[in-house]
Design an enzyme around this catalytic site. Structure first.
Site, short mmCIF file in Angstrom:
data_model
loop_
_atom_site.label_atom_id
_atom_site.label_comp_id
_atom_site.label_asym_id
_atom_site.label_seq_id
_atom_site.Cartn_x
_atom_site.Cartn_y
_atom_site.Cartn_z
N ASP A 68 13.06 33.95 31.16
CA ASP A 68 12.52 35.01 30.30
C ASP A 68 13.51 35.27 29.16
OD1 ASP A 68 14.61 36.52 31.40
OD2 ASP A 68 13.31 37.35 32.95
N ASP A 70 15.52 38.21 26.85
CA ASP A 70 15.93 39.61 26.71
C ASP A 70 16.44 39.81 25.29
OD1 ASP A 70 15.75 40.26 29.64
OD2 ASP A 70 17.26 38.68 29.72
N ASP A 148 27.73 41.79 32.54
CA ASP A 148 28.43 41.35 33.74
C ASP A 148 29.34 40.13 33.51
OD1 ASP A 148 26.14 39.83 33.45
OD2 ASP A 148 25.30 40.26 35.42
#
Ligand code: ATP
Ligand code: MG
Length: 444
Positions: A68, A70, A148
């Site tokens: 996907d 983002d 992260d």
């Protein structure tokens, strides 16, 4: 990098990013989805900053097809909503916009700024070091530090098609290395789910976890106990649905993380002398990976049935020893293990129901003969049959049942029609389904 400001307070210097121009990387617009491009351009045309970030950039750089896309922007959620009719704002802990194009959803988030203590409006909230709410907005050079891993913090700029890299993410990608940004222990305390993400990305992308990122995991694993069960379930689905479930499982066990996801299973894996539970799960996961890699579908319900098969059987055997008939024992045991499991991972009821169906069908599959037809007609027959195959592969003595049900399916390809004609089977009148909505309600 730090320096003293005019008041003598130590502040972090914002380092200059490395800018990788279009002719030095492989991200072309032809590999970005049309919908993601639409979102990026609409934001840009409205004079906002807009970048592709996260898995989309990372996967294309690795030569993989992204799952996907983002997008991150300086537009606030409300401003994003004004730009897109097909937009919904979601999330309390982390508010973001979902821009929907049919089934495709582009996640659009606003740059976040760090907040070391809870702010007065409660938009950023930290408890025991854990980030409870993360809705304090900032700019790109704030946002990058809250991400992260370095490889997840690369920004593709729609303005000039360059990549902006503050954290040596491209170098890490080239070195095949997964590295947390910042102090690993602190980053795990802020959000323990990052430990699961480390295992997931390392397994899925074939990366080595950097020693500093790896070292604190076993110590901080127990922090997963504080994660809301619904979030853990989401994470588990991603962990085991990425096509590398087997490796992920081994790695979760290695880091002592698995017991916080499936405590009942983990207990049996540790205490059982015979190797069957382990072998069975390995076969189930190998099978899941194979199916995903062939493009077939996999449901978390099947996986759940496999993970909890042994715990369910242990409880069912106790009931049987106390004189309960097998079917009742299995149903009761299913209630017990599922209600224990949902304390850790809250699953939608359609998945727990699937596990229950698969287990009770294992009892019905033992009865061969006249009633076979009804079992063949059960909507979960195929899943139950696949489950039986797994049991055989893992060494259970059910080969004769596998042969029987394989043959039955060959004999009865048009089972419904033949049997109805012969008067063998009377179908019940069909009721219209009450609702077409999927059963997303969590089990309780
Ligand atoms: P996937 O291929 O699974 O979508 P992804 O890296 O895009 O991988 P997402 O969960 O879609 O993962 O998140 C998008 C980005 O948001 C990540 O790449 C990362 O930069 C950031 N992010 C997501 N979850 C966290 C987290 N728990 N802590 C810090 N940053 C996160
Ligand atoms: Mg993503």
């Amino acid at each position: 990098m730090t320096q003293a400001d005019q008041n003598g307070k130590i502040v972090r210097l914002k380092p200059e990013p490395r800018i990788i121009p279009r002719d030095q990387h492989n991200i072309s617009r032809s590999v970005i989805s049309d919908n993601a491009l639409k979102v990026l351009y609409r934001l840009k045309n409205a004079e906002y900053k807009a970048y592709l970030v996260g898995g989309g950039v990372r996967d294309i750089l690795l030569g993989r097809e992204p799952k996907d896309f983002d997008v991150v922007t300086n537009a606030k959620p409300e401003q994003i909503r004004e730009l897109f009719r097909n937009c919904r704002l979601i999330g309390r802990r982390f508010r973001l916009a979902h821009v929907r194009f049919g089934d495709d959803v582009i996640e659009v988030s606003t740059f976040r700024a760090p907040h070391h203590v809870s702010d007065s409006k409660g938009e950023g909230h930290i408890e025991d070091g854990r980030i409870i709410r993360d809705n304090v907005y900032g700019d790109i050079d704030d946002d990058v530090w809250r991400r992260d891993f370095t490889i997840n913090a690369l920004f593709y700029n729609i303005e000039d098609f360059s990549i902006i890299d503050y954290v040596d993410g491209v170098k890490d990608l080239e070195a095949g290395q997964l590295r947390l940004i910042g102090d690993p222990a602190q980053r795990y305390i802020e959000d323990p789910v990052r430990m699961l993400r480390a295992v997931r990305f390392a397994s899925k992308l074939g990366l080595r976890i950097h020693p500093g990122t790896e070292e604190p995991i076993s110590e901080y694993a127990p922090l997963l106990k504080n994660i809301p069960p619904a979030r853990l379930f989401e994470e588990i689905s991603k962990l085991f649905m990425a096509g590398t479930a087997l490796q992920t499982f081994e790695s979760l066990r290695h880091f002592d993380l698995f017991k916080y996801l499936f405590p009942q299973t983990d207990y049996l894996l540790d205490t059982n002398e015979d190797n069957y539970p382990h072998t069975f799960i390995m076969h189930a996961l190998k099978n899941t990976d194979q199916r995903l890699n062939e493009g077939s579908s996999v449901t978390p319900g099947f996986l759940l049935a496999a993970m909890l098969w042994e715990p369910m059987r242990v409880v069912a055997d106790e009931h049987i020893a106390h004189g309960l008939p097998e079917m009742e024992a299995v149903q009761l045991a299913a209630d017990t293990v599922i209600s224990r499991q949902i304390l850790t991972t809250a699953m939608p009821r359609r998945f727990t129901q699937m596990a229950r169906d698969i287990w009770s069908l294992q009892v019905r599959l033992k009865r061969t003969g006249k009633r076979s037809f009804r079992v063949l007609m059960h909507p979960k027959f195929r899943a139950a049959y696949d489950f039986l195959l797994l049991r055989a592969q893992a060494g259970e003595s059910v080969a004769n049942l596998v042969d029987y049900w394989t043959q039955e399916q060959l004999n009865e390809p048009l089972a419904g029609k033949n049997k109805i004609k012969s008067g063998y089977y009377k179908p019940r009148p069909r009721r219209r389904p009450r609702s077409r909505k999927r059963n997303n309600k969590p089990d309780s």
